[in-house]
Motif scaffolding. Structure first.
Motif, PDB file in Angstrom:
ATOM      1  N   ASN A  17       1.068  -1.258  -0.096  1.00 12.80           N
ATOM      2  CA  ASN A  17       0.280  -0.162   0.183  1.00 12.80           C
ATOM      3  C   ASN A  17       0.379   0.946   0.251  1.00 12.80           C
ATOM      4  OD1 ASN A  17       1.277   0.321   2.367  1.00 12.80           O
ATOM      5  ND2 ASN A  17      -0.900   0.478   3.586  1.00 12.80           N
ATOM      6  N   HIS A  46      -6.924  -8.769   6.278  1.00 16.28           N
ATOM      7  CA  HIS A  46      -7.599  -9.418   5.544  1.00 16.28           C
ATOM      8  C   HIS A  46      -7.812 -10.277   4.821  1.00 16.28           C
ATOM      9  CE1 HIS A  46      -8.777  -4.700   5.963  1.00 16.28           C
ATOM     10  NE2 HIS A  46      -9.754  -5.058   6.143  1.00 16.28           N
ATOM     11  N   LEU A  48      -9.178 -11.903   1.468  1.00 16.21           N
ATOM     12  CA  LEU A  48      -9.799 -10.920   0.299  1.00 16.21           C
ATOM     13  C   LEU A  48     -10.014 -12.386  -0.632  1.00 16.21           C
ATOM     14  CD1 LEU A  48      -9.227  -8.976   0.204  1.00 16.21           C
ATOM     15  CD2 LEU A  48      -8.603  -8.036  -1.510  1.00 16.21           C
ATOM     16  N   TRP A  60      -1.510  -1.655  -6.565  1.00 13.39           N
ATOM     17  CA  TRP A  60      -2.482  -1.228  -5.090  1.00 13.39           C
ATOM     18  C   TRP A  60      -2.219  -0.154  -5.669  1.00 13.39           C
ATOM     19  CZ3 TRP A  60      -2.220  -3.156   0.736  1.00 13.39           C
ATOM     20  CH2 TRP A  60      -3.449  -2.787   1.308  1.00 13.39           C
ATOM     21  N   ARG A  66      -6.991   1.618  -3.931  1.00 13.53           N
ATOM     22  CA  ARG A  66      -7.911   0.569  -4.855  1.00 13.53           C
ATOM     23  C   ARG A  66      -6.339  -0.652  -5.394  1.00 13.53           C
ATOM     24  NH1 ARG A  66     -10.731   3.956  -9.734  1.00 13.53           N
ATOM     25  NH2 ARG A  66      -8.782   4.379  -9.814  1.00 13.53           N
ATOM     26  N   TRP A  79     -11.231  -3.795  -6.072  1.00 14.90           N
ATOM     27  CA  TRP A  79     -11.313  -4.048  -4.634  1.00 14.90           C
ATOM     28  C   TRP A  79     -10.991  -2.793  -4.172  1.00 14.90           C
ATOM     29  CZ3 TRP A  79     -12.622  -8.872  -2.908  1.00 14.90           C
ATOM     30  CH2 TRP A  79     -12.258 -10.142  -3.024  1.00 14.90           C
ATOM     31  N   THR A  80     -12.090  -1.976  -3.759  1.00 15.62           N
ATOM     32  CA  THR A  80     -12.352  -0.922  -2.992  1.00 15.62           C
ATOM     33  C   THR A  80     -12.599  -1.040  -1.382  1.00 15.62           C
ATOM     34  OG1 THR A  80     -14.355  -0.533  -4.178  1.00 15.62           O
ATOM     35  CG2 THR A  80     -12.530   1.213  -4.039  1.00 15.62           C
ATOM     36  N   LEU A  81     -11.807  -0.155  -0.500  1.00 13.92           N
ATOM     37  CA  LEU A  81     -11.894  -0.180   0.936  1.00 13.92           C
ATOM     38  C   LEU A  81     -12.697   0.535   1.179  1.00 13.92           C
ATOM     39  CD1 LEU A  81     -10.987  -1.976   3.346  1.00 13.92           C
ATOM     40  CD2 LEU A  81      -9.064   0.756   3.415  1.00 13.92           C
ATOM     41  N   TRP A  86     -12.526  -5.161   2.072  1.00 15.76           N
ATOM     42  CA  TRP A  86     -12.625  -4.212   1.175  1.00 15.76           C
ATOM     43  C   TRP A  86     -13.869  -4.991  -0.030  1.00 15.76           C
ATOM     44  CZ3 TRP A  86      -8.646  -1.512  -1.094  1.00 15.76           C
ATOM     45  CH2 TRP A  86      -7.416  -1.698   0.150  1.00 15.76           C
TER      46      TRP A  86
END
Lengths: 369, 150
Positions: A17, A46, A48, A60, A66, A79-81, A86
């Motif tokens: 990130n 997390h 996913l 990322w 995203r 993927w959006t937080l 997510w």
């Protein structure tokens, strides 16, 4: 450098990130795990789960936060937080083979996916339909696309393929951006135009990377060679055959230096001299621990001679930090212009963070220009 | 069910030939490649100039041609030169080659392994050891990945 062993299985791909506190990686299955750094520990925060096949690429986006993932199930998800979770959005890539690699563009308004269908899907978000659409770059690709890298101008895309070529395409999407200014690779850039195609490489191109300015592109191929091409009126190519096993990933750490790693399990440095248009080997970047050299008894010598037909006392133990091939390299700090730290993940399930300053001081002959 | 499975001739059909997306290597006009000059190499061997013979036999490799005879003649010639070296001279000979020379030598060595005869494998193994220390595993990888073989 610090080594952390995440898993016993290979790490298929990883992405960091923006502030490098979290890493998303695929533990060789259908999921993506996100780990957060907590002091010296890594905690899984997390998981996913959406893909039906192995996740082959993760990227990322630092500014928009995203994550885009692609897998062997021929799909990609953005993927959006949302709050603490997510949420995935499916992107139809219109491919009939596995997706192999994915990269956000520098402005994060599009991403490119390389696949086994012999094409690159360039995807962008269409506001009217609230949906990700994709355009295909097909000609003249003749085999799987293994790796991608974007030029800083958000339009040019370098792609390494199994048809032994490294090419630079234009991925200009008029719906999301203005016409780009001329670059070292050319001035007319309609979508799908080939701005550069390499010649002379004889192996699958595993890794490709633009330099920070975008004027140079480097690629590593399966015939144990690394090459750099510099854009200009006529592109100038320099390649170096190495004496090691093939390299799988390559990245620029300054405008003139490259770090690459692969099946030999340690990163190596290459230096490009633009005056001579030549690439040279800069050094091995792994500092092996000083193993106690115990003397060999005569009995051991004869045993070795009997078993291995040699009196060599070298043990069959890898001295490098990674115990299996390194499959991905990523820059942590400093960007491609003045990289201060980079990270490698490999098939041993481990991740190592390398500090460039420490390496420079440890290896006396190392010069990162 | 029983009638159709009697013949298994369908298993011998090469389906890749009918694939319209089949990867075809680029043609590279190698019709004029004749391989190393036999006369020159022979005279160099007879005169005892083995280093010169090695350099001469590694010139003009028949890489691009599809003519198998040319390739076999070249391989035979290389084998003759390699066998005429004394074991102690092999290392020096390999050192005298540049990087592309070592790669080419490796290609010939592996080609020689394919059709062993009498003592050829033993000699080739000695050359292989020295070429390996000069070229590293990279040179072997290049032998395996090369689309155009010697």
């Amino acid at each position: 450098m610090s080594y952390h062993s995440f898993l016993l299985e290979p790490i298929s791909c990883h992405a960091w990130n923006k502030d490098r506190t979290q890493i998303a990686l695929c533990p060789n299955n259908h999921e993506v795990h996100i780990y957060k750094k907590d002091g010296s520990n890594w905690n899984k925060i997390h998981v996913l789960k959406e893909h039906n096949g192995q996740v082959t690429g993760i990227d990322w986006a630092p500014e928009s936060n995203r994550i885009v993932t692609c897998g062997t199930d021929r799909n990609a998800y953005v993927w959006t937080l949302k709050g603490d979770a997510w949420k995935p959005t499916l992107v139809i890539l219109r491919i009939n083979r596995a997706a192999r690699c994915v990269k956000w563009s520098p402005k994060e308004n599009k991403f490119a996916v390389g696949s086994g269908s012999r094409l690159i899907s360039v995807c962008y978000f269409e506001q009217d339909n609230d949906w990700w659409v994709c355009k295909h770059i097909k000609k003249p690709i003749r085999s799987t696309i293994l790796c991608l890298d974007w030029h800083p101008n958000n339009v040019l895309l370098a792609a390494g393929s199994c048809d032994f070529k490294c090419r630079i395409f234009s991925a200009y999407i008029k719906e999301v951006e203005e016409k780009p200014a001329p670059t070292a690779w050319g001035s007319k850039m309609p979508f799908g135009e080939v701005m550069f195609e390499s010649t002379g490489t004889a192996g699958w191109v595993h890794g490709v990377c633009f330099s920070d300015s975008g004027n140079r592109v480097a690629w590593a191929s399966h015939d144990s060679t690394v090459a750099v091409a510099e854009g200009g009126k006529t592109a100038v190519c320099a390649s170096l055959t190495s004496e090691t096993l093939p390299l799988l990933c390559v990245t620029f750490i300054t405008e003139n230096s490259l770090v690459a790693a692969g099946h030999d399990c340690y990163p190596v440095l290459f230096v490009y001299d633009s005056n001579k248009a030549a690439l040279s080997f800069g050094g091995k970047l792994d500092i092996p621990k000083q193993s106690a050299q115990k003397g060999m008894s005569a009995r051991e010598r004869f045993q070795n001679l009997d078993k291995k037909a040699t009196t060599d006392s070298k043990e069959a133990v890898l001295e490098s930090v990674h115990k299996n091939s390194i499959s991905q390299l990523s820059i942590l700090n400093g960007g491609k212009a003045q990289c201060a730290k980079f990270c490698t993940t490999g098939m041993d399930g481990g991740m190592t963070i390398w500090d460039v300053k420490t390496l420079e001081s440890a290896m006396k002959d190392l010069k990162i220009v | 069910m029983s009638k159709n499975t009697v013949s298994d001739r369908f298993r011998k059909v090469d389906v890749d030939e009918y694939d319209e997306n089949k990867f075809v290597d680029e043609e590279d006009g190698g019709e004029n490649q004749l391989g190393p000059d036999e006369a020159e190499v022979d005279s160099l061997i007879r005169s005892g100039n083995l280093m010169g013979a090695l350099q001469a036999v590694l010139k003009n490799p028949p890489i691009n041609t599809k003519n198998q005879n040319v390739k076999e003649r070249a391989e035979g010639l290389v084998l003759k030169v390699l066998s005429s070296f004394k074991t102690s001279d092999i290392e020096k000979a390999v050192q005298s080659l540049d990087k592309t020379g070592v790669d080419l030598l490796m290609k010939y060595i592996y080609r020689g392994f394919e059709k062993p005869s009498d003592n050829s494998s033993a000699i080739l193994l000695q050359w292989h050891e020295k070429a390996l220390s000069a070229g590293g595993v990279g040179s072997i990888v290049r032998v395996l990945t090369a689309r155009k073989t010697v």
